[in-house]
Write an enzyme that holds these catalytic residues in place. Structure first.
Site, PDB file in Angstrom:
ATOM      1  CG  HIS A   1      -2.371  -5.844  -3.493  1.00 39.30           C
ATOM      2  ND1 HIS A   1      -2.231  -6.799  -2.514  1.00 39.30           N
ATOM      3  CD2 HIS A   1      -2.457  -4.646  -2.834  1.00 39.30           C
ATOM      4  CE1 HIS A   1      -2.224  -6.219  -1.335  1.00 39.30           C
ATOM      5  NE2 HIS A   1      -2.359  -4.905  -1.507  1.00 39.30           N
ATOM      6  CD  GLU A   2      -3.201  -0.917  -4.088  1.00 38.57           C
ATOM      7  OE1 GLU A   2      -4.186  -0.512  -3.443  1.00 38.57           O
ATOM      8  OE2 GLU A   2      -2.089  -1.131  -3.554  1.00 38.57           O
TER       9      GLU A   2
ATOM     10  CD  GLU B   1      -2.660  -4.127   2.328  1.00 39.48           C
ATOM     11  OE1 GLU B   1      -2.302  -4.537   1.201  1.00 39.48           O
ATOM     12  OE2 GLU B   1      -3.226  -3.031   2.494  1.00 39.48           O
TER      13      GLU B   1
END
Length: 438
Positions: free
Chosen positions: A285-286, A365
């Site tokens: 995700h990062e 996000e």
């Protein structure tokens, strides 16, 4: 004339207090009685339904804790505005400037003395709110930090903020004295290198003041993470962990810094309580943020909002000082005792713009979640990771609309869990509840 200005200042202060009181009552009703954030019928019994992975006590504490925190957020911010206004109306800001200028002729020392006096007053007045936040987090089992450690972090915060504010304010008011019409533009131009500089030094200078950072001890996991980074074509040589267990039970991981100082950081709480696959999903995700260049879009968006904000602040300050300067005890904008007015206006503008910036952040996000699923192909680990994040922080999975607009930089967990589960067509019915539900 002076007496008339004081009388108007008193009336203005009373009106401000009354308006604040009405606002607090309205927000209390909205947060505690205006809607309960119930789970949509279509999502009940799915992996996104908190009743499927949280105990009854956890559900109760999550709802209670979230409401108190949300109410505190919506009250604390306008309270800070009220404090700035009272400092101006009472003439405290002008008094602080008189005291500082009486001690020395050096402008920088005068600025430092004024800022110290103002900072001390703000720290003392806002301390009860900060302490209550700490107490609340301890009471609900989120924080594990002792009072002395919390106070130490608070003192570090004070001096770090004081140092940065001193630098910014000294340059800002020098620009105002040089150009009362274009100071906002010159200030914005200086914001660009300053922002990049702060982001560059953050991981190696500022963050270590609060916690210890060291290379990831689990070398097998580090190899997996670096392999994942290589798949994503991300240059990374080390993964760092930080000792957060002595301060919190919450879980987190992030990428910080720019250029050669960029770091992948994992909280030790995350390492202790998530499986390797769950950690790898969070890392993916990062990495999604890196691949999609969200950090650069974030800097660009911040600079754009700063440009608009400084321009609006200059217009508002000029108008307010011209119209109400005698009441606010401000003679001209170039006097440093106008700083509380600057802080008041910028804080209001920042609060007003937060729904837009939060919306953009939530979109990014969501994109990072989608990237992580595409990279990992493991939606099951994504679901369980989000469920554990929710439990560890007693997060509110489906907040009220205003709460989502003003507080949520990430999509609510209800949305995140359901979307990642749906991404690869995962069966939506939840598995048997955990042992603690029995």
């Amino acid at each position: 004339m002076e007496q008339g200005g004081n009388d108007i200042a008193k009336k203005m202060g009373i009106v401000a207090l009354l308006l604040f009181g009405v606002y607090v009552l309205c927000m209390y009703w909205y947060i505690f009685h205006g809607g309960d954030g119930t789970i949509p019928q279509a999502l009940k019994g799915t992996v996104a339904d908190p009743a499927m992975f949280m105990s009854e006590r956890e559900l109760y504490l999550s709802g209670e804790y979230s409401k108190i925190r949300n109410f505190l957020f919506f009250v604390a911010t306008p309270f800070e505005w009220l404090v700035y206004l009272v400092i101006l109306l009472m003439g405290l800001s002008r008094y602080f400037e008189k005291v500082s200028t009486a001690q020395t002729k050096w402008k920088l020392v005068q600025n430092a003395a004024y800022l110290f006096l103002l900072s001390i007053v703000l720290y003392v007045v806002l301390y009860p709110i900060e302490y209550y936040r700490f107490y609340l987090s301890k009471s609900y089992g989120i924080s594990t930090q002792g009072f002395s450690s919390w106070m130490r972090d608070g003192v570090i915060d004070f001096w770090v903020n004081f140092g940065m504010t001193f630098l910014i304010v000294s340059v800002l008011y020098w620009l105002i004295r040089k150009s009362t019409k274009r100071w906002w533009l010159f200030a914005w131009l200086l914001t660009i290198p300053f922002t990049i500089f702060v982001m560059f030094i953050q991981p190696v200078v500022i963050d270590p003041l609060y916690n210890d950072f060291y290379p990831l001890k689990n070398k097998e996991l580090e190899t997996k993470i670096l392999t994942l980074a290589e798949q994503a074509q991300i240059p990374a040589e080390h993964v760092y962990e930080v000792n957060m267990a002595e301060k919190t039970n919450a879980l987190n991981a992030y990428v910080t810094g720019v250029g050669s100082n960029s770091r992948i950081v994992l909280w030790d709480t995350t390492l202790n309580r998530l499986s390797d696959n769950e950690i790898l999903f969070i890392m993916a995700h990062e990495m999604g943020h890196y691949v999609e260049k969200h950090i650069y879009f974030g800097i660009a968006g911040y600079l754009l909002l700063t440009l608009i904000g400084l321009w609006l602040t200059s217009k508002c300050m000029k108008w307010l000082i011209t119209r109400y300067g005698h009441i606010l005890k401000i003679i001209k904008i170039s006097d440093i005792h106008s700083l509380p007015l600057f802080l008041l206006i910028t804080s209001i503008l920042l609060f007003a713009s937060s729904p837009l910036s939060n919306y953009i952040s939530r979109y990014q996000e969501t994109r990072a979640d989608q990237y992580a699923i595409s990279l990992m192909g493991d939606q099951a680990s994504a679901v369980t990771a989000f469920q554990k994040l929710t439990k560890s922080g007693l997060s509110e999975v489906n907040p009220q609309l205003l709460v989502k607009w003003f507080r949520y930089t990430h999509p609510p967990m209800l949305e995140r869990i359901y979307k990642v589960a749906e991404k690869e067509g995962q069966k939506k019915e939840a598995p048997i509840k955990e042992e603690q539900k029995k």
